[in-house]
Write an enzyme that holds these catalytic residues in place. Structure first.
Site, mmCIF file in Angstrom:
data_model
loop_
_atom_site.group_PDB
_atom_site.id
_atom_site.type_symbol
_atom_site.label_atom_id
_atom_site.label_comp_id
_atom_site.label_asym_id
_atom_site.label_seq_id
_atom_site.Cartn_x
_atom_site.Cartn_y
_atom_site.Cartn_z
ATOM 1 N N GLY A 147 -5.777 -39.247 -5.449
ATOM 2 C CA GLY A 147 -4.513 -39.966 -5.594
ATOM 3 C C GLY A 147 -4.196 -40.279 -7.045
ATOM 4 N N ASP A 148 -5.195 -40.775 -7.766
ATOM 5 C CA ASP A 148 -5.000 -41.088 -9.180
ATOM 6 C C ASP A 148 -4.692 -39.832 -9.980
ATOM 7 O OD1 ASP A 148 -5.626 -44.016 -9.429
ATOM 8 O OD2 ASP A 148 -7.477 -43.361 -8.507
ATOM 9 N N SER A 149 -5.413 -38.747 -9.690
ATOM 10 C CA SER A 149 -5.198 -37.512 -10.439
ATOM 11 C C SER A 149 -3.823 -36.927 -10.164
ATOM 12 C CB SER A 149 -6.285 -36.492 -10.085
ATOM 13 O OG SER A 149 -7.559 -36.976 -10.463
ATOM 14 N N GLY A 207 -1.391 -38.850 -12.162
ATOM 15 C CA GLY A 207 -1.414 -38.416 -13.553
ATOM 16 C C GLY A 207 -0.651 -37.119 -13.756
#
Length: 418
Positions: free
Chosen positions: A188-190, A193
């Site tokens: 999710g974070d990637s 980004g």
């Protein structure tokens, strides 16, 4: 400098030699925040040549300096050299008014500001995008948060794992008879980004057509996951169907699954097109399967997926992984091993393309990491250095960029500002 016309407008850029450091070599970025989503955007921009000044808290720095399931022998994080690569580190305590003023001065000539604080934090610090653009109207502000800058959930704290669950991804991961699992990385974070990077690049392209003015890029981690959920939402809206966890197979898409081998090393085979399935059947010495009414068409194979998988598995288990992969290659059937980190790091294809490479590091000697993607033929990005030591560039940036002398910088440190 040279000027050319692009899409009906004049574009000025440095001569080609300057572009050798990447297509974004003329772009200045200030990165605030920590953890993964915002800093991953900064990593991608830095990989493509942007000058990225990363602001970190004094003493402790970004949390990524400590994260990672396994540490190097000297106790250092092996994640930080990757996510911090190509960046310059400046320490500032952003809760201090003096530090907030330094940020204002740094962004006066910056192109991009990246932040991934909880919505409202920049505003409380007097660093709201509209305020910053009063002195730099070209500034693009990438704002990454759990649920976005607006909406009923905007004020909630939101890590990537929560966003993955709430956006529907976790309901699809794992086996149907067990609790949902995580993907294995902070996907999710990637993804956030990546979307932030797309937004920044889009805003840079749009800026010349907007009288040179910047804009905000509002990235929600939850929406970043939602954006890659294929037709899951449409399927429900139109038919009421709710896609479920299915383990390693693609429901209704056959054959496409992991299959056992004689040496216990599974192989993923994807032969779910009619021509590919015919080649697989020939490789199995079972050409009759391709004309069997249960398997002769895509729809039929989907209906009889489990029967087909059992037939294929009873054949693959008689071959070693190497034998099976060689046979699939001979017949042009997509197939591959389930590689772990060792296999990826040693894979000759990844090495040949510098998808995996070694980067010199002052404390670790060198760090093996993934390369720069995508690959540009004329202005490629590159890994210039690993994540720097905490505050390695503080004195240089404050003195050269802002004109502070040694005594002023020492006083900022004494006061807990830098």
């Amino acid at each position: 400098m040279s000027t050319h016309v692009e899409d009906g407008r004049s574009v000025t850029c440095d001569q080609a030699p300057a572009l050798s450091s990447g297509p974004l070599s003329q772009i200045r970025v200030v990165e605030l925040g920590s953890f993964i989503a915002g800093p991953f955007c900064g990593q991608l921009l830095a990989d493509l040549g942007a000058e990225v000044i990363k602001i970190e808290p004094p003493i402790i720095g970004d949390a990524m300096r400590q994260w990672g399931a396994v540490k190097a022998t000297n106790g250092r994080s092996l994640w930080w050299p990757v996510i911090g690569r190509n960046k310059r580190s400046v320490t500032l305590n952003l809760r201090k008014p003096e530090a907030q003023q330094i940020v204002r001065e740094l962004v006066r000539d910056a192109d991009v500001l990246i932040e991934n604080f909880r919505p409202g934090t920049l505003e409380r610090w007097g660093l709201a995008p509209d305020t910053l653009r009063q002195e730099n109207d070209k500034l693009i502000v990438a704002r990454v948060s759990g649920f976005g800058q607006t909406g009923p959930y905007s004020d909630r704290a939101g890590f990537g794992a929560i966003a993955e669950a709430m956006s529907g991804l976790r309901s699809l991961t794992g086996h149907p008879d067990r609790m949902p699992t995580r993907v294995g990385i902070s996907i999710g974070d990637s993804l956030a980004g990546l979307y932030a990077t797309i937004g920044v690049l889009s805003a840079l392209v749009a800026r010349p057509c907007s009288q040179g003015k910047g804009q905000d890029v509002d990235v929600s981690i939850a929406e970043s996951v939602l954006g890659v959920l294929e037709s899951v939402i449409s399927e429900f809206a139109e038919t009421g169907a709710i896609r479920k966890r299915t383990g390693p197979l693609l429901p209704g898409i056959a054959p496409s699954n992991l299959y056992p081998t004689a040496d216990g090393q599974p192989v993923l085979i994807g032969a779910n097109a009619d021509g590919l399935f015919k080649e697989l059947a020939i490789a199995m010495d079972a050409a009759e399967l391709a004309i069997d009414e249960r398997f002769a068409s895509h729809a039929a194979r989907g209906r009889y997926q489990h029967e087909l998988d059992e037939i294929i598995a009873s054949w693959t288990v008689t071959k070693t992984q190497a034998e099976l992969l060689e046979l699939m290659d001979e017949h042009g059937v997509p197939a591959g091993p389930v590689n772990d980190a060792r296999a990826v790091a040693e894979d000759p294809h990844f090495r040949a393309r510098e998808a995996v490479l070694e980067v010199p590091d002052p404390t670790l000697g060198s760090v093996t990491m993934q390369g720069v993607f995508p690959k540009l033929s004329a202005t490629p990005g590159r890994v210039r250095w690993t994540g720097p030591e905490l505050g390695a560039d503080t004195d240089d940036i404050l003195s050269r960029r802002l004109g502070l002398d040694a005594e002023q910088i020492a006083r900022l440190r004494q006061d807990g500002v830098a």
